[in-house]
Motif scaffolding. Structure first.
Motif, PDB file in Angstrom:
ATOM      1  N   PHE A 192      81.087  26.665  24.558  1.00 19.38           N
ATOM      2  CA  PHE A 192      79.679  26.617  24.183  1.00 19.38           C
ATOM      3  C   PHE A 192      79.047  25.389  24.830  1.00 19.38           C
ATOM      4  CE2 PHE A 192      81.585  29.082  20.780  1.00 19.38           C
ATOM      5  CZ  PHE A 192      80.653  30.089  20.555  1.00 19.38           C
ATOM      6  N   ASP A 193      77.857  25.546  25.368  1.00 21.24           N
ATOM      7  CA  ASP A 193      77.124  24.425  25.958  1.00 21.24           C
ATOM      8  C   ASP A 193      76.007  24.011  25.011  1.00 21.24           C
ATOM      9  OD1 ASP A 193      78.721  24.487  28.224  1.00 21.24           O
ATOM     10  OD2 ASP A 193      77.357  25.810  29.311  1.00 21.24           O
ATOM     11  N   LYS A 194      75.791  22.692  24.920  1.00 21.35           N
ATOM     12  CA  LYS A 194      74.765  22.160  24.035  1.00 21.35           C
ATOM     13  C   LYS A 194      73.962  21.100  24.779  1.00 21.35           C
ATOM     14  CE  LYS A 194      77.798  18.668  22.000  1.00 21.35           C
ATOM     15  NZ  LYS A 194      77.165  17.501  22.621  1.00 21.35           N
ATOM     16  N   ASN A 195      72.797  20.752  24.232  1.00 20.82           N
ATOM     17  CA  ASN A 195      72.018  19.678  24.833  1.00 20.82           C
ATOM     18  C   ASN A 195      71.517  18.672  23.803  1.00 20.82           C
ATOM     19  OD1 ASN A 195      69.904  21.113  23.671  1.00 20.82           O
ATOM     20  ND2 ASN A 195      69.289  22.033  25.602  1.00 20.82           N
ATOM     21  N   VAL A 196      72.117  18.706  22.610  1.00 20.90           N
ATOM     22  CA  VAL A 196      71.912  17.692  21.573  1.00 20.90           C
ATOM     23  C   VAL A 196      73.290  17.293  21.048  1.00 20.90           C
ATOM     24  CG1 VAL A 196      69.616  18.533  20.905  1.00 20.90           C
ATOM     25  CG2 VAL A 196      71.644  19.410  19.733  1.00 20.90           C
ATOM     26  N   ASN A 197      73.344  16.300  20.172  1.00 20.91           N
ATOM     27  CA  ASN A 197      74.640  15.803  19.716  1.00 20.91           C
ATOM     28  C   ASN A 197      75.451  16.811  18.915  1.00 20.91           C
ATOM     29  OD1 ASN A 197      74.112  13.411  21.010  1.00 20.91           O
ATOM     30  ND2 ASN A 197      73.900  12.183  19.162  1.00 20.91           N
ATOM     31  N   SER A 198      74.833  17.593  18.060  1.00 22.20           N
ATOM     32  CA  SER A 198      75.580  18.532  17.226  1.00 22.20           C
ATOM     33  C   SER A 198      75.991  19.781  18.003  1.00 22.20           C
ATOM     34  CB  SER A 198      74.737  18.960  16.021  1.00 22.20           C
ATOM     35  OG  SER A 198      75.411  19.991  15.313  1.00 22.20           O
ATOM     36  N   ALA A 199      77.254  20.139  17.866  1.00 13.55           N
ATOM     37  CA  ALA A 199      77.761  21.357  18.515  1.00 13.55           C
ATOM     38  C   ALA A 199      77.226  22.621  17.859  1.00 13.55           C
ATOM     39  CB  ALA A 199      79.291  21.361  18.479  1.00 13.55           C
ATOM     40  N   PHE A 200      76.581  22.480  16.706  1.00 10.60           N
ATOM     41  CA  PHE A 200      76.077  23.651  15.991  1.00 10.60           C
ATOM     42  C   PHE A 200      74.639  24.006  16.338  1.00 10.60           C
ATOM     43  CE2 PHE A 200      79.555  22.149  13.324  1.00 10.60           C
ATOM     44  CZ  PHE A 200      80.256  23.324  13.149  1.00 10.60           C
ATOM     45  N   LYS A 201      73.859  23.079  16.824  1.00 10.99           N
ATOM     46  CA  LYS A 201      72.433  23.317  17.044  1.00 10.99           C
ATOM     47  C   LYS A 201      72.196  24.116  18.325  1.00 10.99           C
ATOM     48  CE  LYS A 201      67.887  21.204  16.994  1.00 10.99           C
ATOM     49  NZ  LYS A 201      67.285  22.333  16.353  1.00 10.99           N
ATOM     50  N   ASP A 202      71.633  25.302  18.169  1.00 13.00           N
ATOM     51  CA  ASP A 202      71.222  26.159  19.289  1.00 13.00           C
ATOM     52  C   ASP A 202      72.364  26.516  20.247  1.00 13.00           C
ATOM     53  OD1 ASP A 202      68.594  26.015  18.289  1.00 13.00           O
ATOM     54  OD2 ASP A 202      68.177  24.202  19.451  1.00 13.00           O
ATOM     55  N   THR A 203      73.576  26.710  19.704  1.00 15.58           N
ATOM     56  CA  THR A 203      74.718  27.043  20.571  1.00 15.58           C
ATOM     57  C   THR A 203      75.363  28.390  20.251  1.00 15.58           C
ATOM     58  OG1 THR A 203      76.321  25.969  19.108  1.00 15.58           O
ATOM     59  CG2 THR A 203      75.345  24.618  20.882  1.00 15.58           C
ATOM     60  N   GLU A 204      75.050  28.979  19.125  1.00 11.34           N
ATOM     61  CA  GLU A 204      75.677  30.198  18.628  1.00 11.34           C
ATOM     62  C   GLU A 204      77.071  29.965  18.061  1.00 11.34           C
ATOM     63  OE1 GLU A 204      75.288  33.507  21.342  1.00 11.34           O
ATOM     64  OE2 GLU A 204      73.174  33.059  21.703  1.00 11.34           O
ATOM     65  N   LEU A 205      77.534  28.707  18.037  1.00 12.37           N
ATOM     66  CA  LEU A 205      78.844  28.391  17.449  1.00 12.37           C
ATOM     67  C   LEU A 205      78.863  28.723  15.958  1.00 12.37           C
ATOM     68  CD1 LEU A 205      81.698  27.150  17.523  1.00 12.37           C
ATOM     69  CD2 LEU A 205      80.624  24.906  17.177  1.00 12.37           C
ATOM     70  N   LEU A 206      77.839  28.337  15.234  1.00 14.92           N
ATOM     71  CA  LEU A 206      77.782  28.594  13.797  1.00 14.92           C
ATOM     72  C   LEU A 206      77.859  30.089  13.511  1.00 14.92           C
ATOM     73  CD1 LEU A 206      77.399  27.622  10.881  1.00 14.92           C
ATOM     74  CD2 LEU A 206      74.925  27.694  11.286  1.00 14.92           C
ATOM     75  N   GLU A 207      77.064  30.863  14.214  1.00 14.84           N
ATOM     76  CA  GLU A 207      77.061  32.311  14.006  1.00 14.84           C
ATOM     77  C   GLU A 207      78.439  32.906  14.324  1.00 14.84           C
ATOM     78  OE1 GLU A 207      73.038  30.760  14.548  1.00 14.84           O
ATOM     79  OE2 GLU A 207      74.824  30.552  15.779  1.00 14.84           O
ATOM     80  N   TYR A 208      79.053  32.435  15.399  1.00 14.48           N
ATOM     81  CA  TYR A 208      80.383  32.927  15.775  1.00 14.48           C
ATOM     82  C   TYR A 208      81.407  32.645  14.671  1.00 14.48           C
ATOM     83  CZ  TYR A 208      84.808  33.437  18.184  1.00 14.48           C
ATOM     84  OH  TYR A 208      86.085  33.810  18.517  1.00 14.48           O
ATOM     85  N   LEU A 209      81.413  31.410  14.167  1.00 11.34           N
ATOM     86  CA  LEU A 209      82.386  31.048  13.136  1.00 11.34           C
ATOM     87  C   LEU A 209      82.140  31.791  11.832  1.00 11.34           C
ATOM     88  CD1 LEU A 209      82.669  27.208  13.790  1.00 11.34           C
ATOM     89  CD2 LEU A 209      84.280  29.004  14.458  1.00 11.34           C
ATOM     90  N   ARG A 210      80.887  31.990  11.498  1.00 14.46           N
ATOM     91  CA  ARG A 210      80.566  32.754  10.272  1.00 14.46           C
ATOM     92  C   ARG A 210      80.988  34.212  10.418  1.00 14.46           C
ATOM     93  NH1 ARG A 210      75.157  29.783   8.389  1.00 14.46           N
ATOM     94  NH2 ARG A 210      76.191  28.211   7.126  1.00 14.46           N
ATOM     95  N   GLN A 211      80.768  34.778  11.579  1.00 15.37           N
ATOM     96  CA  GLN A 211      81.169  36.167  11.818  1.00 15.37           C
ATOM     97  C   GLN A 211      82.684  36.313  11.678  1.00 15.37           C
ATOM     98  OE1 GLN A 211      80.200  37.532  15.759  1.00 15.37           O
ATOM     99  NE2 GLN A 211      81.177  39.506  15.463  1.00 15.37           N
ATOM    100  N   LYS A 212      83.421  35.311  12.126  1.00 11.39           N
ATOM    101  CA  LYS A 212      84.891  35.341  12.031  1.00 11.39           C
ATOM    102  C   LYS A 212      85.405  34.895  10.673  1.00 11.39           C
ATOM    103  CE  LYS A 212      87.590  34.392  15.060  1.00 11.39           C
ATOM    104  NZ  LYS A 212      88.650  34.578  15.895  1.00 11.39           N
ATOM    105  N   GLU A 213      84.484  34.459   9.807  1.00 11.03           N
ATOM    106  CA  GLU A 213      84.822  33.966   8.471  1.00 11.03           C
ATOM    107  C   GLU A 213      85.778  32.780   8.515  1.00 11.03           C
ATOM    108  OE1 GLU A 213      85.956  37.294   6.016  1.00 11.03           O
ATOM    109  OE2 GLU A 213      83.986  38.227   6.233  1.00 11.03           O
TER     110      GLU A 213
END
Length: 173
Positions: A76-97
């Motif tokens: 995942f590529d990001k342009n702010v400090n948090s890996a969760f903001k605007d990266t789709e990482l959060l959605e991916y992890l939630r989908q995988k539970e």
């Protein structure tokens, strides 16, 4: 449980980091252990935008040679400090539970700090293995002071479990 490898990019993964050799060996060992135990390894890269070394298309943007993702591992590529903001990482992890994140990478006082706090706020159990994050000196603290401040005071028992390296390996078995 997943292993999240944050910002271990060529431009900033070098011997200027606090305890670089120990950091490097621990990240390599954690990636190897995760793969051997069928724990998903997810990588995150920071993009500072055009005109900076950490910019997509520049060699310094790419992940450090010792930590390269395998085919099929997510980046995942990001342009702010948090890996969760605007990266789709959060959605991916939630989908995988997924609910537990072992976090390693750079830099302790920037993207690791932001990602740990954000992960905590999103309900993840954040695990921080000893000496698997690092940083450089800043105008207020040495890299060593920053490392100890965040790992021993700021995060532990607030936002994350900061645990011995060996205990992390046991959790991954």
């Amino acid at each position: 449980m997943i292993l999240l490898v944050v910002d271990t990019q060529k431009a900033i993964t070098n011997d200027k980091l606090y305890q670089f050799d120990l950091f490097k060996s621990r990240v390599i060992e954690l990636i190897r252990t995760a793969r051997n135990n069928k724990i998903e390894v997810i990588f995150v890269r920071h993009d500072d935008g055009i005109g900076n070394e950490l910019t997509k298309g520049n060699d310094g943007f790419e992940i450090y040679d010792g930590f390269q993702p395998l085919n099929g591992e997510l980046v995942f590529d990001k342009n702010v400090n948090s890996a969760f903001k605007d990266t789709e990482l959060l959605e991916y992890l939630r989908q995988k539970e997924e609910n537990t994140i072992i976090i390693v990478g750079l830099q302790t006082d920037y993207c690791i700090d932001a990602t740990i706090k954000s992960g905590f706020e999103h309900g993840f159990k954040m695990i921080v293995p000893a000496n698997a994050n690092s940083t450089v000196d800043n105008q207020y603290m040495t890299a060593e002071q920053s490392y100890h401040y965040y790992n021993e005071f700021m995060w532990n028992k607030r936002y994350a479990e900061c645990i011995p390296f060996e205990k992390t390996l046991e959790l991954m078995d």
